[in-house]
Each structure stands twice: as structure tokens, then as C-alpha cells.
Motif scaffolding. Sequence first.
Motif, PDB file in Angstrom:
ATOM      1  N   ASP A  77      12.036  21.604 -11.300  1.00  5.97           N
ATOM      2  CA  ASP A  77      11.873  23.016 -10.925  1.00  5.97           C
ATOM      3  C   ASP A  77      10.414  23.471 -10.984  1.00  5.97           C
ATOM      4  O   ASP A  77      10.051  24.425 -11.669  1.00  5.97           O
ATOM      5  CB  ASP A  77      12.726  23.927 -11.824  1.00  5.97           C
ATOM      6  N   GLY A  78       9.559  22.763 -10.256  1.00  5.49           N
ATOM      7  CA  GLY A  78       8.173  23.198 -10.173  1.00  5.49           C
ATOM      8  C   GLY A  78       7.268  22.612 -11.236  1.00  5.49           C
ATOM      9  O   GLY A  78       6.051  22.749 -11.145  1.00  5.49           O
ATOM     10  N   TRP A  79       7.839  21.997 -12.258  1.00  4.02           N
ATOM     11  CA  TRP A  79       7.004  21.379 -13.279  1.00  4.02           C
ATOM     12  C   TRP A  79       6.471  20.038 -12.782  1.00  4.02           C
ATOM     13  O   TRP A  79       7.075  19.404 -11.923  1.00  4.02           O
ATOM     14  CB  TRP A  79       7.821  21.175 -14.560  1.00  4.02           C
ATOM     15  N   PRO A  80       5.329  19.591 -13.302  1.00  5.31           N
ATOM     16  CA  PRO A  80       4.770  18.317 -12.828  1.00  5.31           C
ATOM     17  C   PRO A  80       5.705  17.163 -13.140  1.00  5.31           C
ATOM     18  O   PRO A  80       6.241  17.063 -14.240  1.00  5.31           O
ATOM     19  CB  PRO A  80       3.452  18.184 -13.598  1.00  5.31           C
ATOM     20  N   SER A  81       5.907  16.297 -12.169  1.00  5.85           N
ATOM     21  CA  SER A  81       6.807  15.160 -12.336  1.00  5.85           C
ATOM     22  C   SER A  81       6.051  13.984 -12.929  1.00  5.85           C
ATOM     23  O   SER A  81       4.911  13.729 -12.576  1.00  5.85           O
ATOM     24  CB  SER A  81       7.409  14.762 -10.986  1.00  5.85           C
ATOM     25  N   PRO A  82       6.661  13.238 -13.843  1.00  6.74           N
ATOM     26  CA  PRO A  82       5.986  12.050 -14.374  1.00  6.74           C
ATOM     27  C   PRO A  82       5.975  10.882 -13.409  1.00  6.74           C
ATOM     28  O   PRO A  82       5.342   9.875 -13.678  1.00  6.74           O
ATOM     29  CB  PRO A  82       6.825  11.705 -15.614  1.00  6.74           C
ATOM     30  N   CYS A  83       6.675  10.980 -12.287  1.00 10.99           N
ATOM     31  CA  CYS A  83       6.764   9.876 -11.343  1.00 10.99           C
ATOM     32  C   CYS A  83       5.555   9.886 -10.425  1.00 10.99           C
ATOM     33  O   CYS A  83       5.379  10.816  -9.643  1.00 10.99           O
ATOM     34  CB  CYS A  83       8.047  10.002 -10.517  1.00 10.99           C
ATOM     35  N   ASP A 147       7.354  29.367 -18.143  1.00 13.37           N
ATOM     36  CA  ASP A 147       6.603  29.197 -16.905  1.00 13.37           C
ATOM     37  C   ASP A 147       5.315  28.434 -17.194  1.00 13.37           C
ATOM     38  O   ASP A 147       4.660  28.666 -18.215  1.00 13.37           O
ATOM     39  CB  ASP A 147       6.286  30.565 -16.295  1.00 13.37           C
ATOM     40  N   PRO A 148       4.920  27.525 -16.308  1.00 16.40           N
ATOM     41  CA  PRO A 148       3.696  26.745 -16.564  1.00 16.40           C
ATOM     42  C   PRO A 148       2.470  27.615 -16.806  1.00 16.40           C
ATOM     43  O   PRO A 148       1.637  27.294 -17.661  1.00 16.40           O
ATOM     44  CB  PRO A 148       3.557  25.894 -15.308  1.00 16.40           C
ATOM     45  N   ASP A 149       2.320  28.724 -16.043  1.00 15.63           N
ATOM     46  CA  ASP A 149       1.154  29.585 -16.250  1.00 15.63           C
ATOM     47  C   ASP A 149       1.180  30.216 -17.636  1.00 15.63           C
ATOM     48  O   ASP A 149       0.128  30.432 -18.256  1.00 15.63           O
ATOM     49  CB  ASP A 149       1.106  30.669 -15.176  1.00 15.63           C
ATOM     50  N   ASP A 150       2.374  30.519 -18.148  1.00 18.61           N
ATOM     51  CA  ASP A 150       2.473  31.113 -19.476  1.00 18.61           C
ATOM     52  C   ASP A 150       2.088  30.122 -20.572  1.00 18.61           C
ATOM     53  O   ASP A 150       1.618  30.528 -21.640  1.00 18.61           O
ATOM     54  CB  ASP A 150       3.893  31.624 -19.723  1.00 18.61           C
ATOM     55  N   VAL A 151       2.297  28.824 -20.308  1.00 22.02           N
ATOM     56  CA  VAL A 151       1.923  27.826 -21.310  1.00 22.02           C
ATOM     57  C   VAL A 151       0.416  27.862 -21.552  1.00 22.02           C
ATOM     58  O   VAL A 151      -0.052  27.867 -22.702  1.00 22.02           O
ATOM     59  CB  VAL A 151       2.379  26.423 -20.869  1.00 22.02           C
ATOM     60  N   HIS A 220       2.831  19.316 -18.942  1.00 29.14           N
ATOM     61  CA  HIS A 220       1.897  20.282 -18.374  1.00 29.14           C
ATOM     62  C   HIS A 220       0.540  20.223 -19.078  1.00 29.14           C
ATOM     63  O   HIS A 220      -0.514  20.231 -18.421  1.00 29.14           O
ATOM     64  CB  HIS A 220       2.472  21.690 -18.456  1.00 29.14           C
ATOM     65  N   LEU A 221       0.561  20.141 -20.418  1.00 29.04           N
ATOM     66  CA  LEU A 221      -0.694  20.109 -21.160  1.00 29.04           C
ATOM     67  C   LEU A 221      -1.426  18.782 -21.008  1.00 29.04           C
ATOM     68  O   LEU A 221      -2.624  18.697 -21.292  1.00 29.04           O
ATOM     69  CB  LEU A 221      -0.423  20.391 -22.643  1.00 29.04           C
ATOM     70  N   ARG A 222      -0.706  17.752 -20.564  1.00 32.60           N
ATOM     71  CA  ARG A 222      -1.373  16.485 -20.257  1.00 32.60           C
ATOM     72  C   ARG A 222      -1.891  16.447 -18.831  1.00 32.60           C
ATOM     73  O   ARG A 222      -2.328  15.394 -18.359  1.00 32.60           O
ATOM     74  CB  ARG A 222      -0.412  15.309 -20.473  1.00 32.60           C
TER      75      ARG A 222
END
Length: 739
Positions: A77-83, A147-151, A220-222
Motif C-alpha cells: 500500500d504505497g510503502w517501499p517494497s523490499p523486492c 503514513d510514510p511522511d509522518d514517519v 522506510h527509514l532504511r
Amino acid sequence: MRSLAEDIRSRSEEELAELLRRRPDLTRPAPADLTALAARAATVASTTRAVDHLDATHLAVLEAAALLDGSPRAALDGWPSPCPRDWPSSPVSTGPVWPSRSSPCATPPCCGARPTGWPHPHRPRRARPRPAGLGPRATDLRLPLVDPDDVDRLREEAPPAARTVLDRLVDGGPVATVSSDSQAATAARWLGEHGLAAVREDADDTARLRVTLPREVALHLRGGTTRRRPDLAPPAEGGPSPDVDTQTAAVVLDLVALLDEVLEHLESTRPRVLRSGGMAVVDLRALARQTQLDPDDLRFLLDLALGARLLADDEGAEPTWRLTTLVETWREASTAQRWVDLVVPWTTSLRTTLQIGESAPRALSDDMVWPPIRGLRADVLDVLAQGVPAAEVTTALRERRPRRMPQDAEGVVGSVLTEAERLGVTVQGRIGTAATAVVRGASPEAVEILQGDLPEPVDHALVQADLTAVVPGPPSPSLATTLRRSATLESRGGASIYRFSDASVRQALDAGLDGEQLLAELAAISRTPLPQGLEYLVRDVARRHGQLRAGSVGSYLRSDDEAHLDRLLALRDLSHLQLRRLAPTVLVSPASAPVLLESLREVGASPVRESSGGVVTAAGAVRRVSPPREVPPPVTVAADPPALVAAMRRGEQAAQARALVSPTGPPLPPMDPAGVAGVLREAAADRVHVWLGVADAIGDVRRVLLLPEAVEGGRVRGSVEDEQRTYSIHRITGVAVAG
């Protein structure tokens, strides 16, 4: 999602052959068919072995496949994929992952890639509990998805202690426990209140808090990747500098001359072999004093000689370390060839100078054997051959073999680099051209390269009035042999200095020369007339040489009856004793006393044994012989991969022809227990039904539609029409996933 067996059956002959080359453990013993190959490839032991040989990039691919668990990229859902978009091919070709039927990417594996037995999403991850050091999803932790921006905003607004805890969870692992009344607990509670971490009381200790970082936040932080550190920069282009090759030649000259001197001293001292193997510390120190070497350097040189088969245990009654018949051949070769003969065995040796236990290893003993050093040394040399300097080798190896690095990586790699520096493989942290050729397997090319860097050997010496001989360069084999047996080396380097003395001249006479022969040999190698002092020295030592003679005797025989001794000397049946008379009433023999007594009794004599005190004693003890050495079992040699693939194809076709066909399900080809267990584990993990062929007590086979739940203890447990059933693996003749 198709199974690994289906994926392997769909591969071409070239792809299957590549799989067998990359994973040779799958070929021993040879699988009967492709189904057996897939079952063996999915076992924990084989998969762990394959994963252990992946580099950091390919390991990240496997971790990403385990994290995705067959779900598409958009599932986050919009988060970065590890693949990653550009999958390296090694995990596919070696089998830890395989692609799904439909892949939106051009290069498989992609979305839906499935890992095999390591690590399985629905099975205890024994090899690596948390792939990439990432924790559960936020939904599994019952946390709202931030939400990624909130992180990013919350991290900036977090108190310093909370930011420190968050960064440590991102880099060090997703779970931590802190004391509930500490400052870290306050920081952890702040993260929990803002949805960045799950904070619970520790189940084992209520006075501590368990902090878990959600997978999405860590990714996200990585920066949207599973990697926690940047990739290693590629090595600089270009080969070794000319200075490195020049310095390598100097080290090679010194090493070969030094080892030759050590072997010469060892031949004269003949140190004993300990019962537990190796050389005694006293003998090592004595040899170190004679050669003026540090014991660690001497231990390394002796190990080189042992690896090159120049040194061996003579396995005598009182075993000693002796030179082998290969020494003369080695000494007659060129300096470059002699160096290569030392380096090549070292590259594949299981021995190391690294201190494994609490004390330093004994020289030439099995204490120096450490099998993991061979693979590590090969990787170190390969990295050096790619142009990576010695200071960066450990960093490069952490990328190349992250799961096979020893605990004390700096110390172990440092020991390999120290050995390489002593051997001349590296100079000032850089590998030379000749050493690079040895690493690449081109030994003849290495000899040719090194020969061009070494000075030409000289075949003459300058004999001086002070009883010394100066060799202006590396000596030729014939010159070195002459000086080695008639003089003592005093200094080495660009020019070597040898000194003549009573002891050195006596050594030459002991080798079989007389005084005039030795003077003739020295005159042939000298560019100047021999000084008068050297001629006087040689002739004086030769005049006194041999005036006293010593020998060894194994036993003696004495009798007051001289005629009786005469008859024994004349008997042909006693010729093997080599009896000879020392006095009218004394005979001696090189045979031992028990052998002498037994032989005399066989011809009718009645001897008794005499002790050193003159007391007549009974006959000697019973002779015992050592048991025969145990023969190791033969090693199974794998067949040629293409031929093995063809045999497995034929086996698969034969199995399909013999398959049990039923209108109510797919064919069930005969399978071995390992293959059955592998398929059942996959089905239990995927929660899919399977058809089983189960043999009863009288051998009849019936088909069963089973939903497996667990495979353990040689049994499979599951449900058949909502009833719990358990079947023994060895009674299952075949298994297939229900369509």
C-alpha cells in the motif's frame, strides 16, 4: 503458486546442469529423477548450504523473497517494497527461490517469488529467524499503519533518547528489551504512543518492556531497501604496479634461500616426532637458534615444507622429521618454480598459523589444521586478485560471504594476509602479477612472469683469503649444492657469504668426497685461485678424517667356546644375522637381541639373554606389531552434470509411466521418503490439499486427499474430510498437489 519440483521439471538441460554445478551436494548420491532432486534441494541442510554461499546482494534478494512471501509489490500500500527491480540470477539458478507462473517483470524472479526451505514463511526460520533484521508487519503487531511522511516528521520531533532507540532498532534488529523504570523505557513508550513501535510487557520478566519495530517503519527509514550498509565500491582498474613485482622478486629470493637453509639444518639435527604428532618445542627453539629465526616464522616455513611434501615423518621405531626424495628435485629447479611449488599447496591447505586455542599451535602438528581456513583463504586471494588492497579485504569479504564470516573476522583474515606477506604473495598490501596468475590457476604463466623479474643465477663464487666465499647473486642449483655441503651460510641478500671451517669441510668429507675431490670442486666454482689457507684447511681435515670409526650394533653373542662360534659363523641359515667377529670369543650382529635369540634356537642352539649387569635372564618379551592403518571409505564422485541431468530425465519419464493414475486425481509417481517429506512440508506451509498414495499392511495402495498440517518425526499429520489422520512417511508411495 507452483512448487519447486514443477519449476525444476520446467528447466532446460543447461539450467539443470548449472544448478548441479553450483550445488554439488545435490549429486551425492545421484538423484533417481527430478522429483528426488527437488526434494533434496528443498531440505534444510542443502538449502542452508546454498544460502551460505550467497554474497550480500543475492542474500538480500532471498530475504526480500521471504519478506514478500509471494505477495505482489503493491501489497504494501504505497510503502517501499523490499523486492528489487533487477533481481540477480544466482538465487534462481541455485534454487533457494523460484519464480511464479506469471511475473510482471522481465527478469525473474519477481512478484510472487517463493523461497524454499530457507527461510519458509510458515515454518520456523531456523537458519535466520528475521530476514534482513526486519520485524513483523504493523498489522501483525496490532498497530495502525503510519503514513510514510509522518514517519520522517515524527523522527524529527522525537526526543533525543527516543530517536536513539529508533535508530538502534532500525540498524541492530527489530526487537529490544529495556528495564521498565529506565530512561530507555520512557523513550520506548514515546515511540509506542506515536505508533512507531509496539511496546509490551516482557512475558518472561514483567519488570522489562519488549519493544518491536514494525517492518514498514524499518524499511522506510532504511531508504526503501533491506540493506543496512552501503555496497562496497568496485575495485580500481589496473593491475599491480611494477614496484610490487620488483619487491615480490626480492621476497621470493629471500624466502627460497631461507627455507633451503632451514631444511639443511633440519637434516643435520633430525628433530623427533612427538607421540601426539608435531615437533617438540625444545627442538623448534633449538632449530630457531641455529637459523636465527623467530619461532613463528620458523613454524610457518616448516609448514610450507610439509605442504610441498619436502618434509615428512620417517615412521621409524623412534620417528624423526626427515627430508623427502622431492627435496633434490626442488633444489634443482629454478627459483621461480621453487616458489610456485610452495605457493600452490598453500592456497588449498587446511593448515593455518592462526592460534585457535589458548596456546600457539605446535609446529607440524594437527593443531594447525582448521578446515574453514581453506575457503576463507581462497576468497581472500580472489579479492586481492581483483585489485582490492589488503586493508579493505575484510570489508569486501563481508559483502561476498556474509553468512560464512568467522566471529573474529579481523583476526582470521589478518592471519591469512600475514601468511601471504611472508610468502611474497602480497607486498605492502598489494598482490603481485605472478601471485595473481597462481590464484587464477595459471602456474606455468606465474613461473614465466616471476622468472622475468628475478635476476639471473650465478654459477661462480669469489673465494677469499679469510676462508669466505662471496656469491654475487642468487646461486645456481649446482653452486648452491657445492657450497651447502662444504661451507656455512653467514649472510644472505643480494650477495651471499659462506664461510669454510673444520666442521663444514668435515661435512663434505662425510658426504663421500676426499680432500682432493673437494679442492677440485671448489677450484671449479672460484673465479680466483684458491687461497693457500683453504688448501691447508681441507688437507689437514682430510688427513685426520676417518682415523676413528664408529658403528651401531643391535646385539652381541659371546662364548668361551671359540669352536662353537666358528660353527655358527659358517651356518648359512644364520646369514641373515650378518654375524661378524670382534674378538675370539665375541660376535656382533645388527639384528636385535630377540631376533638373534629366536634365530639361534631355530638352528638348535640354546642361547640365554644377558643383561648389562651380567645377570642371565629369561628370554625377551613377546613381540607385538602395530595394527594395520584404517582405510578411509571411498569418496563418491559425482557424474558429469549433463549426463546426470539426462539420467534424471529418463528416471522422471519412467516414474511417470509407472504412475498410479486415477480418474479422481492426478497421477502419483513413485517417490522416495525424502521427496515425499519435502512436498508435504511445502503443502503444509501453503495450506493446500494433496493426494497421497498410502500402502496398507498387505501392500495395497489407496488414494487419500489430505490437508497436511505438520510433518515431524517421520509422520505427517492432517485432516481427511474434517477428521484428523496421521500417516507414516515410509508408507506413502507418492504425493501430488491437488489441482
